[in-house]
Design a protein around this motif. Structure first.
Motif, mmCIF file in Angstrom:
data_model
loop_
_atom_site.group_PDB
_atom_site.id
_atom_site.type_symbol
_atom_site.label_atom_id
_atom_site.label_comp_id
_atom_site.label_asym_id
_atom_site.label_seq_id
_atom_site.Cartn_x
_atom_site.Cartn_y
_atom_site.Cartn_z
ATOM 1 N N ILE A 106 -27.593 17.805 -14.318
ATOM 2 C CA ILE A 106 -27.884 16.376 -14.502
ATOM 3 C C ILE A 106 -28.232 16.061 -15.955
ATOM 4 N N TRP A 107 -28.636 17.081 -16.719
ATOM 5 C CA TRP A 107 -28.956 16.866 -18.136
ATOM 6 C C TRP A 107 -27.745 17.087 -19.028
ATOM 7 N N ARG A 108 -26.762 17.849 -18.531
ATOM 8 C CA ARG A 108 -25.573 18.111 -19.353
ATOM 9 C C ARG A 108 -24.463 17.101 -19.090
ATOM 10 N N ARG A 109 -24.454 16.514 -17.910
ATOM 11 C CA ARG A 109 -23.425 15.512 -17.611
ATOM 12 C C ARG A 109 -23.754 14.188 -18.287
ATOM 13 N N GLY A 110 -22.726 13.400 -18.533
ATOM 14 C CA GLY A 110 -22.919 12.047 -19.035
ATOM 15 C C GLY A 110 -23.314 11.947 -20.489
ATOM 16 N N ILE A 111 -22.996 12.971 -21.282
ATOM 17 C CA ILE A 111 -23.329 12.916 -22.714
ATOM 18 C C ILE A 111 -22.601 11.750 -23.384
ATOM 19 N N VAL A 112 -21.349 11.521 -22.984
ATOM 20 C CA VAL A 112 -20.577 10.415 -23.568
ATOM 21 C C VAL A 112 -21.209 9.077 -23.192
ATOM 22 N N LEU A 113 -21.635 8.948 -21.935
ATOM 23 C CA LEU A 113 -22.283 7.710 -21.507
ATOM 24 C C LEU A 113 -23.586 7.484 -22.278
ATOM 25 N N LEU A 155 -23.168 -1.895 -16.242
ATOM 26 C CA LEU A 155 -21.969 -1.085 -16.102
ATOM 27 C C LEU A 155 -22.264 0.368 -16.439
ATOM 28 N N LEU A 156 -22.963 0.592 -17.548
ATOM 29 C CA LEU A 156 -23.335 1.957 -17.924
ATOM 30 C C LEU A 156 -24.301 2.564 -16.909
ATOM 31 N N LEU A 157 -25.173 1.743 -16.346
ATOM 32 C CA LEU A 157 -26.088 2.229 -15.316
ATOM 33 C C LEU A 157 -25.331 2.717 -14.093
ATOM 34 N N LEU A 158 -24.350 1.951 -13.661
ATOM 35 C CA LEU A 158 -23.550 2.346 -12.503
ATOM 36 C C LEU A 158 -22.805 3.648 -12.771
ATOM 37 N N LEU A 159 -22.215 3.755 -13.962
ATOM 38 C CA LEU A 159 -21.488 4.978 -14.309
ATOM 39 C C LEU A 159 -22.435 6.177 -14.392
ATOM 40 N N ALA A 160 -23.648 5.946 -14.897
ATOM 41 C CA ALA A 160 -24.625 7.031 -14.982
ATOM 42 C C ALA A 160 -25.021 7.520 -13.594
ATOM 43 N N LEU A 161 -25.160 6.598 -12.646
ATOM 44 C CA LEU A 161 -25.495 6.984 -11.275
ATOM 45 C C LEU A 161 -24.345 7.729 -10.617
ATOM 46 N N VAL A 162 -23.121 7.251 -10.858
ATOM 47 C CA VAL A 162 -21.953 7.933 -10.289
ATOM 48 C C VAL A 162 -21.823 9.341 -10.857
ATOM 49 N N ARG A 163 -22.075 9.482 -12.159
ATOM 50 C CA ARG A 163 -21.970 10.790 -12.811
ATOM 51 C C ARG A 163 -23.206 11.663 -12.551
ATOM 52 N N ARG A 164 -24.249 11.046 -11.965
ATOM 53 C CA ARG A 164 -25.501 11.762 -11.723
ATOM 54 C C ARG A 164 -26.020 12.397 -13.015
ATOM 55 N N SER A 165 -26.167 11.505 -14.025
ATOM 56 C CA SER A 165 -26.585 11.971 -15.345
ATOM 57 C C SER A 165 -27.967 11.432 -15.688
ATOM 58 N N ALA A 166 -28.946 12.314 -15.698
ATOM 59 C CA ALA A 166 -30.288 11.919 -16.101
ATOM 60 C C ALA A 166 -30.332 11.571 -17.579
ATOM 61 N N ALA A 172 -27.967 10.124 -19.398
ATOM 62 C CA ALA A 172 -27.456 8.768 -19.600
ATOM 63 C C ALA A 172 -28.468 7.732 -19.136
ATOM 64 N N LEU A 173 -29.161 8.005 -18.029
ATOM 65 C CA LEU A 173 -30.152 7.056 -17.521
ATOM 66 C C LEU A 173 -31.293 6.881 -18.517
ATOM 67 N N ILE A 174 -31.755 7.961 -19.099
ATOM 68 C CA ILE A 174 -32.838 7.875 -20.079
ATOM 69 C C ILE A 174 -32.365 7.140 -21.339
ATOM 70 N N ALA A 175 -31.118 7.417 -21.755
ATOM 71 C CA ALA A 175 -30.573 6.762 -22.950
ATOM 72 C C ALA A 175 -30.456 5.260 -22.757
ATOM 73 N N LEU A 176 -30.260 4.810 -21.510
ATOM 74 C CA LEU A 176 -30.117 3.376 -21.240
ATOM 75 C C LEU A 176 -31.400 2.602 -21.520
ATOM 76 N N ILE A 177 -32.516 3.300 -21.612
ATOM 77 C CA ILE A 177 -33.766 2.617 -21.944
ATOM 78 C C ILE A 177 -33.656 1.918 -23.301
ATOM 79 N N LEU A 178 -32.895 2.510 -24.224
ATOM 80 C CA LEU A 178 -32.767 1.940 -25.572
ATOM 81 C C LEU A 178 -32.102 0.567 -25.571
ATOM 82 N N PRO A 179 -30.865 0.409 -25.025
ATOM 83 C CA PRO A 179 -30.265 -0.931 -25.042
ATOM 84 C C PRO A 179 -31.042 -1.944 -24.211
#
Length: 349
Positions: free
Chosen positions: A41-48, A89-100, A102-109
């Motif tokens: 969950i920490w390695r997935r979603g680096i691009v997101l 949109l990024l939140l939905l993709l982060a949930l689909v990818r199960r990327s913690a 990406a979810l943490i990074a979304l706090i910034l925007p």
């Protein structure tokens, strides 16, 4: 036993009513079921995560985006609030990818967007005020100018500005507004109607070669105010040149100089500026005046296009007076929505 079965089953054999809280918890359990014990969950979603950081930087550093290529900076600033739509949109993709990650990074925007526009989500409208003003780009191709005039007059505005007036439509507006406004003046394609006496009426040169701006002194029961009406040149989006606004920017600078040279301390600007308060190209004006919508409105107050408003390019701005409330008016036959504001002229109290 039979009674218990009746209590837990419906007529169609399905389960009976379920508490909303239990249903929500079950949905969340399904969403995170595959996350527990999964180190990926920490390695997935680096691009997101990277996209989330870029989105935050674009919103935070929008003033640094250059205008050299197709006025990209001004284009971004015109529709800046809408960049927030990328967050869910990024939140939905982060949930689909199960990327913690990406979810943490979304706090910034999320934090940047709320810092920029969170204040517009609250209702800042007040009560009272001395003067109601309104402005409307009536559209040169308006099919029913008489109805449009009656609609905006019904707003109760004491001072009304109209833009994009044509020579053939001016008599129609004058006739329709005559019973409400005793004083008026039309300069080129802009006009000002007032319930109070107007003096010092003159055209304002915004470097176009024809008249699309004016000023007048309106004498209210609370004293004199300088009222400016302006219709900035339209921006264009061209394949070969991108978002072009050179003439608009030149006119905005000229308008800013005229307002800065105004001798009356109380000033109101009404008009279609073809730019939002975020657009750096309007700095000559926005640096010295306040938006009534930003100070005393509710929501974004988008005014254009009328069919699906996406930007507030019609503005009411003030200096030396206090905004009390600001709002958009119902749609007319124009491609712009009219806007109105109520202000307090006595700022000593």
């Amino acid at each position: 036993m039979a009674q218990q079965a009746y209590m837990t089953e419906t007529d169609n054999g399905g389960s009976g009513p379920e508490r909303r809280g239990a249903r929500f918890r079950r949905l969340m359990n399904r969403l995170v079921a595959g996350w527990r014990g999964d180190p990926r969950i920490w390695r997935r979603g680096i691009v997101l995560a990277a996209l989330a950081v870029i989105l935050a930087l674009v919103m935070l550093l929008h003033s640094r985006i250059p205008n050299r290529i197709g006025n990209l900076g001004s284009l971004t600033e015109t529709f800046l609030p809408w960049l927030g739509l990328l967050i869910p949109l990024l939140l939905l993709l982060a949930l689909v990818r199960r990327s913690a990650t990406a979810l943490i990074a979304l706090i910034l925007p999320v934090a940047v967007w709320l810092n920029l526009f969170g204040g517009l989500l609250t209702d800042k409208t007040g009560s009272g005020g001395d003067l109601t003003v309104a402005t409307h780009n009536v559209n040169a191709d308006n099919p029913d100018p008489s109805a449009t005039a009656r609609d905006v007059a019904a707003s109760g505005a004491d001072v009304l500005a109209l833009e994009e007036l044509t020579a053939s439509a001016v008599p129609v507006y004058e006739k329709a507004l005559a019973s409400t406004y005793k004083y008026h003046s039309v300069q080129g394609t802009v006009g000002l109607w007032s319930k109070y006496p107007m003096t010092g009426v003159r055209a304002v040169d915004i470097k176009l070669g024809w008249t699309r701006a004016m000023r007048a002194t309106v004498t209210t029961p609370e004293g004199q105010i300088a009222v400016y009406v302006a219709h900035m040149p339209s921006v264009r989006v061209k394949l070969e040149a991108g978002f072009t606004a050179r003439q608009r920017d030149k006119s905005a600078n000229a308008l800013g100089e005229a307002i800065a040279d105004e001798t009356l301390p109380r000033k109101i600007l009404l008009g279609d500026l073809n730019g939002t308060m975020n657009d750096r190209s309007l700095n000559a004006v926005t640096a010295q005046m306040r938006s009534t919508q930003g100070a005393a409105g509710s929501g974004f107050g988008f005014s254009w296009p009328a069919s699906f408003p996406m930007a507030r390019i019609d503005q009411i701005m003030v200096q030396g007076v206090e905004p009390v409330s600001s709002w958009t008016l119902p749609r007319t036959g124009s491609d712009h929505l009219p806007i109105a504001a109520r202000v307090n002229l006595d700022t000593s109290s």
